[in-house]
Scaffold this active site. Structure first.
Site, PDB file in Angstrom:
ATOM      1  N   ASP A  44      10.321   5.245 -13.028  1.00  0.00           N
ATOM      2  CA  ASP A  44       9.897   4.224 -12.056  1.00  0.00           C
ATOM      3  C   ASP A  44       8.784   4.788 -11.176  1.00  0.00           C
ATOM      4  OD1 ASP A  44      12.514   2.022 -11.604  1.00  0.00           O
ATOM      5  OD2 ASP A  44      12.913   3.913 -12.621  1.00  0.00           O
ATOM      6  N   GLU A  67       7.338  -2.042  -5.741  1.00  0.00           N
ATOM      7  CA  GLU A  67       8.756  -1.894  -5.417  1.00  0.00           C
ATOM      8  C   GLU A  67       9.113  -0.537  -4.798  1.00  0.00           C
ATOM      9  OE1 GLU A  67      11.659  -2.661  -8.518  1.00  0.00           O
ATOM     10  OE2 GLU A  67      13.231  -2.569  -7.006  1.00  0.00           O
ATOM     11  N   ASP A 120       5.949  -4.216 -10.275  1.00  0.00           N
ATOM     12  CA  ASP A 120       7.271  -3.633 -10.475  1.00  0.00           C
ATOM     13  C   ASP A 120       7.089  -2.553 -11.542  1.00  0.00           C
ATOM     14  OD1 ASP A 120       9.861  -2.919 -10.680  1.00  0.00           O
ATOM     15  OD2 ASP A 120      10.653  -4.960 -10.702  1.00  0.00           O
ATOM     16  N   ILE A 122       9.079  -0.395 -12.935  1.00  0.00           N
ATOM     17  CA  ILE A 122      10.057  -0.669 -14.006  1.00  0.00           C
ATOM     18  C   ILE A 122      10.927  -1.803 -13.498  1.00  0.00           C
ATOM     19  CG2 ILE A 122      12.074   0.084 -15.307  1.00  0.00           C
ATOM     20  CD1 ILE A 122      10.951   2.702 -15.724  1.00  0.00           C
ATOM     21  N   ASP A 123      10.765  -2.952 -14.133  1.00  0.00           N
ATOM     22  CA  ASP A 123      11.644  -4.076 -13.837  1.00  0.00           C
ATOM     23  C   ASP A 123      12.789  -3.964 -14.837  1.00  0.00           C
ATOM     24  OD1 ASP A 123      12.564  -6.498 -12.805  1.00  0.00           O
ATOM     25  OD2 ASP A 123      11.500  -7.625 -14.359  1.00  0.00           O
ATOM     26  N   THR A 125      15.507  -1.671 -14.301  1.00  0.00           N
ATOM     27  CA  THR A 125      15.826  -0.229 -14.421  1.00  0.00           C
ATOM     28  C   THR A 125      17.197  -0.026 -15.074  1.00  0.00           C
ATOM     29  OG1 THR A 125      14.486   0.176 -12.457  1.00  0.00           O
ATOM     30  CG2 THR A 125      15.946   1.948 -13.111  1.00  0.00           C
ATOM     31  N   ASP A 263       9.194  -9.269  -8.998  1.00  0.00           N
ATOM     32  CA  ASP A 263      10.125  -9.593 -10.083  1.00  0.00           C
ATOM     33  C   ASP A 263       9.749 -10.889 -10.810  1.00  0.00           C
ATOM     34  OD1 ASP A 263      11.873  -7.424 -10.000  1.00  0.00           O
ATOM     35  OD2 ASP A 263      13.046  -8.289  -8.366  1.00  0.00           O
TER      36      ASP A 263
HETATM   37  P1  AMP Z   1      17.245  -8.919 -14.442  1.00  0.00           P
HETATM   38  O1  AMP Z   1      17.287  -7.887 -15.488  1.00  0.00           O
HETATM   39  O2  AMP Z   1      16.490 -10.151 -14.798  1.00  0.00           O
HETATM   40  O3  AMP Z   1      18.580  -9.233 -13.833  1.00  0.00           O
HETATM   41  O4  AMP Z   1      16.312  -8.411 -13.292  1.00  0.00           O
HETATM   42  C1  AMP Z   1      16.348  -7.170 -12.691  1.00  0.00           C
HETATM   43  C2  AMP Z   1      16.054  -7.437 -11.237  1.00  0.00           C
HETATM   44  O5  AMP Z   1      17.202  -7.997 -10.617  1.00  0.00           O
HETATM   45  C3  AMP Z   1      15.763  -6.215 -10.410  1.00  0.00           C
HETATM   46  O6  AMP Z   1      14.394  -6.002 -10.334  1.00  0.00           O
HETATM   47  C4  AMP Z   1      16.324  -6.551  -9.035  1.00  0.00           C
HETATM   48  O7  AMP Z   1      15.296  -6.768  -8.097  1.00  0.00           O
HETATM   49  C5  AMP Z   1      17.052  -7.848  -9.243  1.00  0.00           C
HETATM   50  N1  AMP Z   1      18.373  -7.887  -8.601  1.00  0.00           N
HETATM   51  C6  AMP Z   1      19.109  -6.877  -8.123  1.00  0.00           C
HETATM   52  N2  AMP Z   1      20.243  -7.342  -7.547  1.00  0.00           N
HETATM   53  C7  AMP Z   1      20.208  -8.691  -7.664  1.00  0.00           C
HETATM   54  C8  AMP Z   1      21.079  -9.747  -7.255  1.00  0.00           C
HETATM   55  N3  AMP Z   1      22.223  -9.509  -6.630  1.00  0.00           N
HETATM   56  N4  AMP Z   1      20.713 -11.015  -7.541  1.00  0.00           N
HETATM   57  C9  AMP Z   1      19.563 -11.264  -8.181  1.00  0.00           C
HETATM   58  N5  AMP Z   1      18.704 -10.307  -8.600  1.00  0.00           N
HETATM   59  C10 AMP Z   1      19.022  -9.036  -8.341  1.00  0.00           C
HETATM   60 MG    MG Z   2      12.530  -5.603 -10.710  1.00  0.00          MG
END
Ligand code: AMP
Ligand code: MG
Length: 321
Positions: A44, A67, A120, A122-123, A125, A263
């Site tokens: 990241d 981020e 981001d 690493i989106d 992670t 994101d």
């Molecule tokens: P995904 O793989 O689509 O769920 O996306 C990952 C992203 O989810 C990360 O970049 C975080 O910013 C975000 N994230 C972390 N915790 C939460 C949460 N409680 N609700 C929604 N998104 C979240």
């Molecule tokens: Mg992310």
């Protein structure tokens, strides 16, 4: 062609960052917990350093809202980690020193402005650590409108290659390419029938309200089992027509949580330029001019466009129950 230099620089930055992330993932690597308990890795931080350095060299005055920050790396007890990342990044940017590395990472602490980038590094992670999908997501915003999105999905297959880069420029469509440059335009699906529409959602059950999403799918009469994927790779799946609908409904306990701009900015333009539509749960466009959060939007609906109004109707009907 508008934003040609921005496009070239962003592709170079994100591709170099994606290579670093894949190299790190192929070896053994540690994950650290941030203050909010979410994980962060060497990849990241290295990815953010490479992208911010590349952007700053080409567009010195542009603000970057990213981020990560270098606070953890500045602690004397983390000197060893700082040196490890420096060594990794030096393979891409030869002049890297520990001081420059932290400076580049902290270039990402900029504010939203009339023109700014959001990153981001690493989106997903958690997906990166698990060995699943993840993405490097970079977007350029001007006057609140996303103008350019570059989304690297290093683990997403494209033809016989592993690794897909999505590039969208406002008014110019979305292209999908391999990291070696083979490219093709992408279009969302034309599926509208409830027996064929495919829903995609997060792998992490804590990131969205799956029971609610299931309820909406039922209301729409969808019969396919939802696909699950980490990161903005979900937007890529909608853009290339593998999925038709991406729902991200906040969990009841997270109802006041707002999404981070990094994101969604790159993913949103990639779907829209492929012919799809992206709004919040109330049908409002995503507003990228209120700071680092989508402060005025609740949840995300990304679709092939064809089914969007019907989906918003089902959400509104479920909200009233
Ligand atoms: P995904 O793989 O689509 O769920 O996306 C990952 C992203 O989810 C990360 O970049 C975080 O910013 C975000 N994230 C972390 N915790 C939460 C949460 N409680 N609700 C929604 N998104 C979240
Ligand atoms: Mg992310």
């Amino acid at each position: 062609m508008p934003h040609l230099k921005e496009q070239q620089v962003a592709i170079a930055a994100v591709t170099a960052a994606a290579r670093l992330c894949q190299q790190i993932r192929q070896g053994s690597f540690q994950a650290f917990a941030k203050a909010d308990q979410s994980p962060v890795t060497l990849a990241d931080l290295g990815s953010q350093a490479i992208v911010c350095q590349t952007l700053s060299a080409a567009f010195a005055d542009d603000s970057i809202v990213a981020e990560e920050d270098a606070q953890m790396l500045r602690q004397p007890s983390n000197r060893g980690i700082l040196e490890q990342i420096t060594e990794r990044v030096r393979q891409t940017v030869p002049q890297t020193t520990p001081d420059l590395l932290t400076e580049w990472i902290d270039r990402g602490k900029g504010q939203t402005a009339a023109r700014y980038w959001t990153l981001d590094p690493i989106d997903g992670t958690k997906g990166f650590i698990r060995g699943d999908q993840y993405a490097i997501a970079l977007a350029l915003i001007e006057y609140g409108q996303v103008q350019l999105g570059v989304l690297a999905c290093p683990a997403l297959p494209f033809q016989e290659h592993i690794g897909t880069l999505f590039v969208a420029v406002s008014g110019q469509g979305t292209t999908m390419m391999t990291f070696n440059g083979t490219s093709q335009p992408v279009q969302v699906s034309q599926r509208g029938g409830s027996d064929s529409v495919r829903l995609i959602e997060s792998v992490e059950s804590a990131h969205s309200d799956r029971p609610r999403q299931e309820e909406i799918a039922r209301k729409l009469g969808l019969s396919c089992t939802p696909m699950r994927m980490d990161s903005q790779a979900k937007y890529g799946a909608v853009a290339k027509g593998d999925a038709d609908l991406y729902l991200r409904i906040p969990l009841p306990q997270d109802s006041s949580r707002r999404e981070n701009i990094w994101d969604h900015a790159a993913g949103a333009i990639i779907v829209e330029e492929a012919g799809g539509r992206v709004t919040d749960l109330d049908g409002q466009p995503l507003k990228f001019s209120c700071g680092a959060k989508l402060a005025q939007n609740r949840g995300i609906v990304a679709s092939n466009g064809l089914i969007h109004e019907q989906v918003l109707g089902a959400i509104a009907a479920c909200d009233q129950v």
